[in-house]
Design a protein around this motif. Sequence first.
Motif, PDB file in Angstrom:
ATOM      1  N   THR A 164      38.780  34.669  41.774  1.00 53.74           N
ATOM      2  CA  THR A 164      39.588  34.378  40.218  1.00 53.74           C
ATOM      3  C   THR A 164      38.942  34.983  38.973  1.00 53.74           C
ATOM      4  OG1 THR A 164      37.781  32.734  39.931  1.00 53.74           O
ATOM      5  CG2 THR A 164      39.754  31.831  41.254  1.00 53.74           C
ATOM      6  N   LEU A 165      38.854  35.932  39.880  1.00 57.78           N
ATOM      7  CA  LEU A 165      37.248  36.865  38.492  1.00 57.78           C
ATOM      8  C   LEU A 165      38.898  38.213  38.344  1.00 57.78           C
ATOM      9  CD1 LEU A 165      34.298  38.712  39.242  1.00 57.78           C
ATOM     10  CD2 LEU A 165      36.307  40.237  38.835  1.00 57.78           C
ATOM     11  N   LEU A 166      39.830  38.424  39.404  1.00 58.54           N
ATOM     12  CA  LEU A 166      40.460  39.831  39.634  1.00 58.54           C
ATOM     13  C   LEU A 166      41.901  38.933  38.368  1.00 58.54           C
ATOM     14  CD1 LEU A 166      41.715  42.354  39.835  1.00 58.54           C
ATOM     15  CD2 LEU A 166      42.285  41.654  42.146  1.00 58.54           C
ATOM     16  N   GLU A 167      41.802  37.909  38.408  1.00 62.79           N
ATOM     17  CA  GLU A 167      43.156  37.781  37.956  1.00 62.79           C
ATOM     18  C   GLU A 167      43.018  37.064  36.277  1.00 62.79           C
ATOM     19  OE1 GLU A 167      46.343  35.507  39.839  1.00 62.79           O
ATOM     20  OE2 GLU A 167      44.952  37.285  41.209  1.00 62.79           O
ATOM     21  N   GLU A 168      41.323  37.450  36.497  1.00 58.81           N
ATOM     22  CA  GLU A 168      41.218  37.581  34.734  1.00 58.81           C
ATOM     23  C   GLU A 168      41.075  38.648  33.808  1.00 58.81           C
ATOM     24  OE1 GLU A 168      37.546  35.033  33.311  1.00 58.81           O
ATOM     25  OE2 GLU A 168      38.245  33.031  34.900  1.00 58.81           O
ATOM     26  N   ILE A 169      40.343  39.936  34.897  1.00 57.50           N
ATOM     27  CA  ILE A 169      40.746  40.645  34.250  1.00 57.50           C
ATOM     28  C   ILE A 169      42.721  41.102  34.125  1.00 57.50           C
ATOM     29  CG2 ILE A 169      40.924  43.710  35.281  1.00 57.50           C
ATOM     30  CD1 ILE A 169      37.729  42.471  36.787  1.00 57.50           C
ATOM     31  N   LEU A 170      43.456  40.573  34.814  1.00 54.12           N
ATOM     32  CA  LEU A 170      44.661  40.875  35.173  1.00 54.12           C
ATOM     33  C   LEU A 170      45.476  40.715  33.258  1.00 54.12           C
ATOM     34  CD1 LEU A 170      45.985  41.137  38.900  1.00 54.12           C
ATOM     35  CD2 LEU A 170      45.688  43.002  36.737  1.00 54.12           C
ATOM     36  N   THR A 171      44.851  39.688  33.258  1.00 59.02           N
ATOM     37  CA  THR A 171      45.333  39.252  32.272  1.00 59.02           C
ATOM     38  C   THR A 171      45.777  39.455  30.447  1.00 59.02           C
ATOM     39  OG1 THR A 171      43.699  37.388  31.596  1.00 59.02           O
ATOM     40  CG2 THR A 171      44.695  36.715  32.591  1.00 59.02           C
ATOM     41  N   GLN A 172      44.245  40.444  30.637  1.00 61.19           N
ATOM     42  CA  GLN A 172      43.232  41.471  29.700  1.00 61.19           C
ATOM     43  C   GLN A 172      44.044  42.999  29.647  1.00 61.19           C
ATOM     44  OE1 GLN A 172      39.743  40.610  28.113  1.00 61.19           O
ATOM     45  NE2 GLN A 172      39.581  39.428  29.643  1.00 61.19           N
ATOM     46  N   LEU A 173      43.876  43.242  31.654  1.00 65.77           N
ATOM     47  CA  LEU A 173      44.545  44.202  31.959  1.00 65.77           C
ATOM     48  C   LEU A 173      45.304  44.881  33.068  1.00 65.77           C
ATOM     49  CD1 LEU A 173      41.363  46.463  31.981  1.00 65.77           C
ATOM     50  CD2 LEU A 173      42.377  46.851  30.068  1.00 65.77           C
ATOM     51  N   PRO A 174      46.730  44.499  31.745  1.00 58.15           N
ATOM     52  CA  PRO A 174      48.024  43.869  33.720  1.00 58.15           C
ATOM     53  C   PRO A 174      48.470  45.439  34.481  1.00 58.15           C
ATOM     54  CG  PRO A 174      48.578  43.723  30.804  1.00 58.15           C
ATOM     55  CD  PRO A 174      47.488  44.099  31.046  1.00 58.15           C
ATOM     56  N   THR A 175      48.345  46.546  33.412  1.00 57.94           N
ATOM     57  CA  THR A 175      48.662  47.820  34.684  1.00 57.94           C
ATOM     58  C   THR A 175      47.029  48.638  35.443  1.00 57.94           C
ATOM     59  OG1 THR A 175      48.052  48.928  32.288  1.00 57.94           O
ATOM     60  CG2 THR A 175      49.931  48.292  32.766  1.00 57.94           C
ATOM     61  N   LEU A 176      46.160  47.617  35.731  1.00 57.43           N
ATOM     62  CA  LEU A 176      45.231  48.508  36.137  1.00 57.43           C
ATOM     63  C   LEU A 176      45.331  48.486  37.504  1.00 57.43           C
ATOM     64  CD1 LEU A 176      42.153  47.945  36.407  1.00 57.43           C
ATOM     65  CD2 LEU A 176      42.142  45.501  37.612  1.00 57.43           C
ATOM     66  N   ASP A 177      45.366  49.839  37.979  1.00 54.63           N
ATOM     67  CA  ASP A 177      45.435  50.562  39.328  1.00 54.63           C
ATOM     68  C   ASP A 177      44.493  50.130  40.625  1.00 54.63           C
ATOM     69  OD1 ASP A 177      47.226  52.276  38.805  1.00 54.63           O
ATOM     70  OD2 ASP A 177      46.421  53.380  37.476  1.00 54.63           O
ATOM     71  N   THR A 178      42.968  49.910  39.887  1.00 56.26           N
ATOM     72  CA  THR A 178      41.951  50.278  41.235  1.00 56.26           C
ATOM     73  C   THR A 178      40.614  49.462  40.815  1.00 56.26           C
ATOM     74  OG1 THR A 178      42.124  52.443  41.655  1.00 56.26           O
ATOM     75  CG2 THR A 178      40.361  51.681  42.047  1.00 56.26           C
ATOM     76  N   VAL A 179      40.190  48.621  41.142  1.00 54.70           N
ATOM     77  CA  VAL A 179      39.627  47.108  41.360  1.00 54.70           C
ATOM     78  C   VAL A 179      37.738  47.952  41.895  1.00 54.70           C
ATOM     79  CG1 VAL A 179      39.314  45.393  42.334  1.00 54.70           C
ATOM     80  CG2 VAL A 179      37.907  45.199  40.732  1.00 54.70           C
ATOM     81  N   ILE A 180      36.878  48.522  41.005  1.00 57.85           N
ATOM     82  CA  ILE A 180      35.558  48.715  42.089  1.00 57.85           C
ATOM     83  C   ILE A 180      34.763  47.459  42.433  1.00 57.85           C
ATOM     84  CG2 ILE A 180      33.496  50.890  42.618  1.00 57.85           C
ATOM     85  CD1 ILE A 180      35.276  52.086  40.699  1.00 57.85           C
ATOM     86  N   VAL A 181      33.955  47.082  43.517  1.00 56.17           N
ATOM     87  CA  VAL A 181      33.044  46.043  43.507  1.00 56.17           C
ATOM     88  C   VAL A 181      31.662  46.425  44.534  1.00 56.17           C
ATOM     89  CG1 VAL A 181      34.545  44.252  42.999  1.00 56.17           C
ATOM     90  CG2 VAL A 181      34.310  44.736  45.669  1.00 56.17           C
ATOM     91  N   ALA A 182      30.509  45.803  44.431  1.00 58.39           N
ATOM     92  CA  ALA A 182      30.147  46.067  45.369  1.00 58.39           C
ATOM     93  C   ALA A 182      29.984  45.282  46.222  1.00 58.39           C
ATOM     94  CB  ALA A 182      28.408  45.792  44.367  1.00 58.39           C
ATOM     95  N   VAL A 183      29.455  45.041  47.294  1.00 56.14           N
ATOM     96  CA  VAL A 183      30.076  44.822  48.698  1.00 56.14           C
ATOM     97  C   VAL A 183      28.389  44.462  48.874  1.00 56.14           C
ATOM     98  CG1 VAL A 183      30.531  43.970  50.942  1.00 56.14           C
ATOM     99  CG2 VAL A 183      31.866  45.593  49.350  1.00 56.14           C
ATOM    100  N   GLY A 184      27.936  42.879  49.646  1.00 53.29           N
ATOM    101  CA  GLY A 184      27.031  42.395  50.755  1.00 53.29           C
ATOM    102  C   GLY A 184      27.426  42.099  52.028  1.00 53.29           C
ATOM    103  N   GLY A 185      27.966  40.459  51.590  1.00 56.99           N
ATOM    104  CA  GLY A 185      28.365  39.927  52.920  1.00 56.99           C
ATOM    105  C   GLY A 185      29.452  40.343  52.740  1.00 56.99           C
ATOM    106  N   GLY A 186      30.093  40.142  51.662  1.00 59.56           N
ATOM    107  CA  GLY A 186      31.861  40.037  51.779  1.00 59.56           C
ATOM    108  C   GLY A 186      32.234  39.207  50.577  1.00 59.56           C
ATOM    109  N   GLY A 187      31.924  38.356  50.944  1.00 57.74           N
ATOM    110  CA  GLY A 187      32.183  36.540  49.529  1.00 57.74           C
ATOM    111  C   GLY A 187      32.950  37.541  48.763  1.00 57.74           C
ATOM    112  N   LEU A 188      32.367  38.323  47.439  1.00 59.90           N
ATOM    113  CA  LEU A 188      33.194  38.738  46.287  1.00 59.90           C
ATOM    114  C   LEU A 188      34.572  39.807  46.977  1.00 59.90           C
ATOM    115  CD1 LEU A 188      33.389  39.161  43.332  1.00 59.90           C
ATOM    116  CD2 LEU A 188      31.714  41.061  44.048  1.00 59.90           C
TER     117      LEU A 188
END
Length: 320
Positions: A164-188
């Motif tokens: 849901t985090l990305l859905e919220e980002i897109l409401t503010q940045l609808p022209t987003l190209d890339t999202v960068i996330v840290a990965v541990g187990g992989g849930g996020l």
Amino acid sequence: MHPTYADVKAAADRIAGLIRPIVLAPMDPAAIPAADGGTCEVWLALEHLQHSGSFKARGAANFLLAHREQGGLPTAGVTIASGGNAGVACAWSARLADTAATVFLPTTAPPMKVALLQSLGAQVLTPGPSYAEAAAGCERYATASGALRSHAYDDPYISAGAGTLLEEILTQLPTLDTVIVAVGGGGLFTGVATAAAHHGIRVVAVEPENCRAFNAALQAGHPVDVPTDSVAADSLGAPRTSTMALAAAAAADTHSILVPDTAIIAARQALWDDRRLAVEHAAATALAALTSGAYTPRPGERIAVVICGANTNPSDLIST
């Protein structure tokens, strides 16, 4: 089972009004050079401001509320094994669902996370120094007590909530190209990549060089055990990624990046020096992909970097 985009949308509806909306902050265009001398747009997604101090509040809330809707919350409450943040989110979410939380931690968990769990009313148990021992203790407790067994990252409700985090980002940045996330187990990563695949957005998955469960699984074609030795290991130190993460990676435009601890430490310090953001090393890991040059943006690329958590002792941050 791998969550679908419909699961992410259902999670957004379920936790609406309970989760703090994400805050976006632009970086100086000169701070991150793009390829061929160009410029790019980089936004910091400040999810460390979330309830419980990390993005994990989203998944934990979705998990418990979904089980409550289905009548699946036992009188013994919920239990989880965690390096810290997932346990904190579980304890916070247990309050939402009006149930008890029992959290199993390794004895090496940061003291401030233990104190935070206790302040949230969780029962905290530490059966041994490793996450594996915490997980085994949690499993025994769930079997004996009947408590609902949650997982730090390998659960479709947990991952869908994170997405849901990305859905919220897109409401503010609808022209987003890339999202960068840290990965541990992989849930996020799983949740964000599921949403990103639907929207056609690139996902850059960043790990410490010596905590690379996701990267190793991509290379092997299946989850494998890896050693975990990094300043970010308390949050990103899962010894094995999930099959869900691999399925999500296959469906999305995924790029796996490794960064050294020195770059993580420098990025964390820069967030404090430049913005007075005291965050975990895990949160700085995503930014380190850019500041270290491990990921070079395309000219004009529009990027969101998820700053995922702030449950840290800031005493080692030195002002400049």
